[in-house]
Every structure is written in structure tokens, then in C-alpha cells.
Design an enzyme around this catalytic site. Sequence first.
Site, PDB file in Angstrom:
ATOM      1  CE  LYS A 188      21.606   6.159  97.930  1.00  0.00           C
ATOM      2  NZ  LYS A 188      21.464   6.913  96.669  1.00  0.00           N
TER       3      LYS A 188
HETATM    4  C1  LIG Z   1      26.942   3.088  95.883  1.00  0.00           C
HETATM    5  C2  LIG Z   1      26.930   4.673  96.050  1.00  0.00           C
HETATM    6  N1  LIG Z   1      28.101   5.520  96.412  1.00  0.00           N
HETATM    7  C3  LIG Z   1      27.889   6.737  96.576  1.00  0.00           C
HETATM    8  C4  LIG Z   1      26.578   7.432  96.090  1.00  0.00           C
HETATM    9  C5  LIG Z   1      26.750   8.914  96.400  1.00  0.00           C
HETATM   10  O1  LIG Z   1      25.813   9.357  97.127  1.00  0.00           O
HETATM   11  P1  LIG Z   1      25.407  10.836  97.240  1.00  0.00           P
HETATM   12  O2  LIG Z   1      24.628  11.280  96.075  1.00  0.00           O
HETATM   13  O3  LIG Z   1      24.860  11.265  98.561  1.00  0.00           O
HETATM   14  O4  LIG Z   1      26.711  11.683  97.052  1.00  0.00           O
HETATM   15  C6  LIG Z   1      25.762   6.748  95.567  1.00  0.00           C
HETATM   16  C7  LIG Z   1      24.762   7.481  95.136  1.00  0.00           C
HETATM   17  O5  LIG Z   1      23.670   7.041  95.082  1.00  0.00           O
HETATM   18  C8  LIG Z   1      26.086   5.417  95.554  1.00  0.00           C
HETATM   19  O6  LIG Z   1      24.709   4.671  94.885  1.00  0.00           O
END
Ligand SMILES: Cc1ncc(COP(=O)(O)O)c(C=O)c1O
Length: 420
Positions: A188
Amino acid sequence: MNIPFSKVSITGNESKYIEEVLKSGWLTTASKALKFEQLFAQYVGAKYACAVNSCTAALHLAVEAIGIGPGDKVLVPTLTFTASAEVVRYMGADPVFIDVEYGTGLVSPAILKKALLEFPDVKAIILVHYAGQAAEMKVAGGEGILDLCRKHNVKIIEDAAHAFPTKFGDKFIGSFGDITCFSFYANKTITTGEGGMLVTNDEAIYKRAKTMRLHGINRDIWDRFTSIKSSWEYDVIEPGFKYNMPDLNAAIGLAQLEKAEFLREGRQRCAEYYFRELSDLISIDLPICYGPIENHSWHIFPIIIRPEASLSRNEFIEEMSNEGIGVSVHYKPIHRMTYYKQTYNLNPMDYPNAERIWKGTVSLPIYSDLKEEGLEFICQKIKSLLDNRLNYFFYPEENSKVHMYRKILLDNTPKQLNNH
Ligand SMILES: Cc1ncc(COP(=O)(O)O)c(C=O)c1O
């Protein structure tokens, strides 16, 4: 040349802050996490922030905090990562999948309006700011996403996993909906390795999320060990979760937050390069940036290989990989995933735009450490693979957004593009 799809940029105070944590002897959630929460809330212009160990955790806390339960319906775009939908299932509720706009990959106000008429009983929407661009929260005349949700009494949970730092108008994402959830996963714009943040302006939601983040305990660990009250005593008011962010991760987050705009700008530079170099390739569609280019966090840069191109998407990916260029796909839509397809009997024909995107989409490398030499290599390779060789001759539909956008790109320099 070997160009990874994504690369973390560690050039600031990360090591210094990590060392401070190590020396403090307190590795889990404490003062660094607290400071990260305060500075993050300040950055996006929200009242409260709650640091957690992933965006998935933040989304789970969010649906829990607004009282989503068995039998409830929640709108979720089909073009997203599975986390956006699974948290609805965690609560025993049902996601209702909706299509997105071709070009932006976003839920548009028009798509939302139609869905609200078709499913008048939905309780909430999980709104994804796809690729790092904000959905149209407000539009003149009062039919933006915020207005529509307020009018229909639908709560908005913003899935801003891609969208920091992202603006809509002159305000950051995080200051609009009922709850916004961010991701600090390693690829990110800013990272903590793994991590997330829930932000809200609602004190009750914040308090609920904070309690549920740590087992439903009514005092957090830091408080238990630093307060003068007896440290062993606490109560459990709900069977909560173990979602707190350790200080070791928050230390990285604090250092990354200091460079957030620099990191975003580095990504924008890549996006501008791609727009400039690839805009006359008629066998691909470039992502549509409908607002000022600076408002976009440029988490991903998804191009779409058109069906008329001489190469299929999969062949394109293979060729790029053979050259040492890492690419990815965002996303195989949720309606194509076995669990959701079978549980909800989903039909791809109900999601024509997401289908069109999915069949051709490829995300190109984009990060602040990607320099001109790498970008040139990538673009040259793309041009050699797709250089206007079409299986059959094709004109983008007159007056379509894609057509207009291509025209804008061909008629303007990237700087002028910012005004559109
Ligand atoms: C659109 C979206 N929502 C939620 C997430 C979940 O993020 P995390 O890996 O921090 O739980 C991601 C992961 O990349 C994502 O792309």
C-alpha cells in the site's frame, strides 16, 4: 531488467522509531500506536482513529459496530478483494453484489441509485475507492453517493484499503462516510507490514470498535498497565476480537505517515508516465481519472487489454513476466469466486462492466522507487507487444467516457489533464 510489481520504500524514520520501541521494552499496543492513531485522524480530518492489525479487521469491526446481523443485506461491489465481502458473512449477513463503472472501476451514483431501488431493504454499503480514486461522494444537485445513502437510510462503510492519501474535492477520504477503513499491507501507499485503521466521527462507533478490537475488554492493555488503578482488573462486555496493532508496526506507520505525500507523488509520477507513453495505443484502455490527478493515491494502475488486441490478457501477462516485469490482476470479480457464486447463485451477465474489466485487466508496477529507466523499459515492452496491432479494426464508441478520455489525453499534456 527485473522490475517487481510492488516495492516498499523505507527511506525515513522507520529504523529509528522501531529502535525506540525495542528499547522501550513494550512491543505491543502502546504509545506509538496511540500516536499513530492521533496523527492519522488529524491527517484525514476525522475525529477518531482506531489502529488494528489489518483492513479486514477494521471492516469487521465496522460492520459489527453499526449492528449488521443475520439476514441483513449489504451492498458490495463485485470488483474488489474478497475481504470487502467476507466481513459481511462474518456477521451472518448477506452481501448483495453490484456492478461498477467501466473505466474507473468505481460504484457510480447511477449504479448505486439503481441498486437502492432494486434492493430497498439494504442496511449498508461497503464502498470501495478502487485503485486509490474516490467514488463520487457528492455531486451537484445532491445525487452523490453520500446523499443517496442518507436519503435511503443506508450506512456507508468506506473500504479505503487503496485510498490513502486520497481526496474527494478538497477533503481526504476518511472524513465523509460513517466509518472508513484503511489498509497498511506491504504494497500500500503507506505500510506497517500488516495493519489497518478504522476512522470515524461517531464517538459511539469509535468506543465500540476500540472495545471489540481487544476481546471486548473494557480497558485496553496499555491502559491496564499504565494507569494507577490495579492493573489486573478488567471486565469483558462482549466476546470481542484480537485485532490491536502492535507498537512495532505502528512505529513503521508513523515513519511512513511522515512521507505519505512524497510516496503518493512518486506513484503519480509513474501514472503520468504511463498516460503519456501509452495513450495512443488503441488496443488498451487506460484507467479514467475523473478528478484532479493529485486527488488519487495511485495505489494501482490497471490497464485493460481490449478484446480486439492481438494478444490476450493472459498472453500479455506471460510475455511481461518473461521480460522480468511483475504485473498483477485487480480483480477476478467476487461473482466469479466459487463460494459466492454457489452460495448466492450469481450470474456473470448481471455484472457486464466488471466482466469486461476482468477479461482484460492488468495492473502495471507503480511505486515511488520506480524510476524513469524502469518505466521506459515497461512502456517499450508494452508497445512492442501491443503496438496498435488489432485482430480487427475498432473505434471506441463515439461519446463514451473512454472515447472522450482518449481524446483528452491526445489533445492535452498531462499537466492540462489535471483540470479535467
Ligand atoms: C479493496 C480491499 N479491501 C480490503 C483489503 C484487505 O486489506 P488487509 O490486507 O489490510 O486486510 C484489501 C487488501 O488489499 C483490498 O484490496
